[in-house]
Design an enzyme around this catalytic site. Structure first.
Site, PDB file in Angstrom:
ATOM      1  N   ASP A 203       8.746 -27.636  -0.843  1.00 60.91           N
ATOM      2  CA  ASP A 203       8.785 -26.869  -0.127  1.00 60.91           C
ATOM      3  C   ASP A 203      10.145 -26.803   0.787  1.00 60.91           C
ATOM      4  OD1 ASP A 203       8.314 -27.580   2.333  1.00 60.91           O
ATOM      5  OD2 ASP A 203       8.568 -25.921   3.476  1.00 60.91           O
TER       6      ASP A 203
ATOM      7  N   ASP B  50      12.218 -31.706  -0.862  1.00 61.19           N
ATOM      8  CA  ASP B  50      11.022 -31.755  -1.931  1.00 61.19           C
ATOM      9  C   ASP B  50      11.711 -31.423  -3.592  1.00 61.19           C
ATOM     10  OD1 ASP B  50       8.940 -32.408  -0.887  1.00 61.19           O
ATOM     11  OD2 ASP B  50       9.096 -30.259   0.225  1.00 61.19           O
TER      12      ASP B  50
ATOM     13  N   ASP C 218       3.588 -31.885  -0.631  1.00 63.32           N
ATOM     14  CA  ASP C 218       4.556 -32.417   0.481  1.00 63.32           C
ATOM     15  C   ASP C 218       3.863 -31.930   1.852  1.00 63.32           C
ATOM     16  OD1 ASP C 218       7.348 -32.518   2.182  1.00 63.32           O
ATOM     17  OD2 ASP C 218       7.109 -30.313   2.277  1.00 63.32           O
TER      18      ASP C 218
ATOM     19  N   CYS D  20       3.059   1.646   2.902  1.00 60.89           N
ATOM     20  CA  CYS D  20       4.024   1.209   3.763  1.00 60.89           C
ATOM     21  C   CYS D  20       5.200   1.616   2.563  1.00 60.89           C
ATOM     22  CB  CYS D  20       4.026  -0.215   2.480  1.00 60.89           C
ATOM     23  SG  CYS D  20       2.662  -1.444   2.995  1.00 60.89           S
TER      24      CYS D  20
ATOM     25  N   CYS E  49       1.141  -1.288   0.160  1.00 62.09           N
ATOM     26  CA  CYS E  49      -0.071   0.145   0.426  1.00 62.09           C
ATOM     27  C   CYS E  49       1.080   0.801   0.022  1.00 62.09           C
ATOM     28  CB  CYS E  49      -0.852  -0.274   0.839  1.00 62.09           C
ATOM     29  SG  CYS E  49       0.169   0.172   2.780  1.00 62.09           S
TER      30      CYS E  49
END
Lengths: 719, 52
Positions: free
Chosen positions: A612, A616, A430, A24, A21
């Site tokens: 992740d 994997d 996973d 920010c 935004c």
């Protein structure tokens, strides 16, 4: 002031997360600008990068990153040297070529409209000729400048013995320009400068969009790669410590790994006790104790205490590199995929050339026309069939779809990801870190007296162990004063809370070894208070909030669901049951996951792998298409085709949905191009393709394709 | 028809100005952050770096 300052200015780039935004931007830039020595800070919303300039010696990049992170926007420093690829320069060149072509197209069209209108009024041949000459003066330099991207690509493919989409494009543009020049020279009635420049302009728009999307994807991938650690602390035999680059570390060296640091090389613990978070390697969410003599792997996280390790393997010999090797091999296995647009071009380009050649033969041979007339007709076939809409068909849709996904925190990393995603028929998840958040939370606090919980949480606040962190995070009330805290890595904590001696940690640490304790589980913390009986706090890895809902949605979309986990069967089975996943496998090592994925792939299934962990990564690379959460290991994010941010799992379903919609739009666009050609080609072959017809037909088909792509945006956004 | 001698150069010059303006904007980094620009307009105060 800074201009006069003799101190040189240093610049750093940070990747900032969670920026969404205007507020920010304001907060981050104000804060960083207020730091001592900072001369300029500017946040780029589009790339999520913060560029900071400061006077050398006043501050450093890490301090700035810490400051921004403290604001609630995790910031990570990255090395711009690695990222300054040629992509930006290429993008600028395309944009410039597009601008020049656009300028030329507009002005030539202006003159052409006058010529077309003049055909119905009293415009004399001299004026027409003048207009053609002016058009030539604008169009020829513009073509010379803007056509280069297509020419180089066409040349490269011809040299390689293939014909890509750029060959008919280059031919059409060059031939139409040449033909028009010849006509202008001869004082003829028809010149195709408008058609060839407009064509070029539309094609460049498509090319630019395509390039931008890929560049965005690439930069996202590069940012992820830039984050990996590159340094280690080495202790020399005479006790000196030095910070060295990872490449210089050799087997036999002694490295010191502080608490909270990632272990840089494979080795055995020489000295010290700690807990090791091996979730990246094994997928196991609970830390394991490390004591002298225990082997540790590069890439795992040292949690609680400093360790000295004897290096046994570095670089290509580490477990990490072994995984990367598996990954590379897996990736090669699937390199054979040919993108839809390229497949279309393979069929389309020869057809175009054959039609044009046939037209020439038809007019020259059968109809007995003069060869210039036959040639002009043949060229007009080339111009009008030039795959303008076809070249736009895919990139326009993909750029719209991937910007839709980007808005919801999903980065599309590879160019063919959307196409493949739309075709996926099975989703393999996973468990740890993908279906779950990889963050344990306490589950039985309700059964324990509140004052005891407060006692335990107060002490837990002093440890970095994930279970302690989880406990102190969920505890709502105020903490009690704690003194004399001591942490015993691998065992637990001891401290005086509110005047009582409290221990927190492993079962044995709290002296419950011989008791009739409940079934042993590694997801537990024990608390013993002075001489009272010890009690147990149980933890459970938390599912992503919408995991069950997303699985349900995916099933409803006709996808089959599987779950693979490196975790123990008990835990994996419970989670699978909770989510309604009937096909699941536990206790799987990286190579087993890879084999499983490959065997499913050989059975003809198109897999979407979502994972992740480092374990994997090979599976992600081997799968038909893959996704990884943004918190994943670097290697996994690199291997995945898409990366999603946030704590929900919904992006998986949303990405599949968007990819399918996009695929539909692409097919519609191809259908539309085909329809356009079915109408336009007979007109051109019959010799009726005047410049007006060519320009109108091409513009409308391009516009229709673009508008069809923009329709994606109007679809209802899911919550 | 002599008016063409005036109008065509004017039309071309206008187009050319547009092109130059675009190239300037491109070189000047106006296209670096399209998302940020739409956000910055909402910021109340100009960010005061105070050091320039």
């Amino acid at each position: 002031m800074t201009a006069l300052d003799p101190r040189p200015i240093k610049t750093a780039n940070l990747i900032v997360e969670n920026v969404s935004c205007a507020d920010c931007i304001g907060k981050i830039e104000r804060t960083v600008n207020a730091m001592d020595g900072v001369t300029d800070a500017r946040l780029n919303m589009s790339t999520r990068r913060l560029k900071v300039d400061w006077l050398t010696g006043t501050t450093d990049a890490d301090a700035i990153a810490d400051r921004v992170t403290a604001l609630g926007y995790p910031a990570i420093l990255f090395d711009t040297e690695k990222l300054q690829s040629s992509a930006t320069r290429e993008e600028r060149r395309l944009l410039l070529a597009m601008a020049v072509a656009g300028f030329a197209a507009g002005n030539v069209m202006l003159l052409s409209v006058a010529v077309w209108a003049g055909a119905f009024s009293e415009m004399g041949p001299a004026t027409r000729s003048l207009f053609h000459w002016i058009s030539a003066l604008i169009a020829l330099p513009a073509i010379a400048f803007s056509c280069r991207p297509f020419l180089t690509s066409a040349w490269r493919s011809l040299k390689g013995g293939a014909v890509n989409m750029d060959v008919p494009i280059s031919l059409a543009v060059l031939l139409s320009a040449g033909l028009s020049l010849q006509q202008t020279w001869a004082g003829g009635a028809h010149a195709y400068f408008d058609a060839s420049v407009t064509l070029l302009f539309f094609l460049l728009v498509g090319r630019y969009l395509d390039h931008r999307m890929r560049a965005k994807a690439r930069s996202a991938a590069e940012q992820l790669i830039a984050l990996s650690s590159t340094h280690a602390t080495r202790r020399t035999p005479n006790g000196e410590m030095s910070r060295v680059a990872l490449e210089t570390v050799m087997p036999g060296d002694v490295l010191v790994v502080a608490a909270g640091e990632r272990i840089p090389a494979d080795g055995t613990v020489r000295h010290g006790e700690s807990d090791i978070d091996r979730s990246l390697v094994t997928g196991e969410s609970v830390p394991e104790p490390a004591i002298p003599g225990i082997g540790v792997f590069a890439g795992t996280l040292n949690l609680t205490g400093a360790l000295e390790i004897d290096v046994t393997a570095v670089g290509p010999d580490t477990f990490l590199a072994e995984v990367a090797g598996l990954m590379e091999a897996a990736e090669q296995g699937r390199a054979g995929y040919i993108r839809l647009a390229d497949r279309a071009a393979r069929i389309y380009a020869p057809v175009v050339h054959l039609t044009a050649a046939a037209t020439f033969l038809l007019w020259w041979g059968l109809l007995g026309a003069d060869w210039p007339v036959a040639l002009i007709t043949a060229i007009s076939v080339l111009i009008i069939t030039c795959p303008c809409a076809l070249a736009l068909a895919v990139p326009v849709v993909h750029i719209v779809a991937s910007s839709l996904l980007f808005q919801r925190g999903i980065l599309v990393k590879s160019g063919d990801a959307l196409e493949k995603l739309a075709q996926a028929d099975t989703v393999v998840f996973d468990k740890t870190g993908t279906l779950t958040l990889g963050k344990p939370i306490p589950t039985n606090l309700g059964d324990i007296a509140p004052d005891l919980v407060t006692l335990a949480a107060s002490l837990a606040a002093y440890s970095r162990h994930p279970l302690s962190l989880a406990l102190s995070n969920v505890h709502p009330g105020a903490c009690l004063p704690v003194t004399d805290v001591q942490e015993f890595p691998g065992s637990g904590l001891e401290g005086t809370v509110d005047g009582r001696r409290v221990r927190l940690g492993r079962r044995s640490w709290c002296g419950v070894e011989n008791e009739n304790a409940p079934e042993a589980s590694s997801l537990e913390l024990w608390v013993s208070i002075a001489d009272e009986r010890a009690f147990r706090i149980e933890f459970e890895d938390q599912l992503r909030l919408d995991a069950a809902g997303t699985i349900y949605t995916l099933k409803a979309m006709g996808l089959e669901i599987e779950m693979l986990s490196g975790d123990r069967p008990v835990v994996a089975g419970r989670i699978a049951a909770e989510l309604g996943i009937s096909a699941w496998h536990a206790d799987m090592r990286p190579d087993e996951k890879l084999r499983h994925i490959q065997s499913l792939g050989q059975a003809g299934r198109k897999l979407l792998m979502v994972g992740d962990g480092l374990n994997d990564a090979p599976a992600l690379a081997a799968a038909w298409v893959s996704m990884a959460p943004a918190q994943a290991a670097d290697v996994s994010r690199t291997a995945a085709d898409l990366v999603f941010q946030g704590e929900t799992l919904f992006p998986v379903a949303y990405a599949v949905k968007t990819a399918r919609t996009a695929n539909r739009a692409v097919n519609q666009n191809f259908g539309f191009s085909l329809l356009y050609n079915l109408i336009a080609v007979p007109i051109a072959v019959a010799g009726f393709a005047t410049p007006l017809v060519a320009a109108v037909a091409m513009s409308t088909s391009s516009l229709a394709v673009t508008l069809n792509a923009l329709r994606l945006r109007m679809g209802k956004a899911p919550k | 028809m002599t008016i063409l001698g005036l109008l065509i150069p004017i039309a071309l010059a206008l187009g050319f100005i547009g092109l130059i303006a675009f190239v300037w904007a491109l070189r000047n980094g106006q296209f670096e952050d399209p998302d940020g620009a739409s956000m910055r307009v909402l910021l109340d105060d100009d960010i005061d770096t105070g050091k320039r």
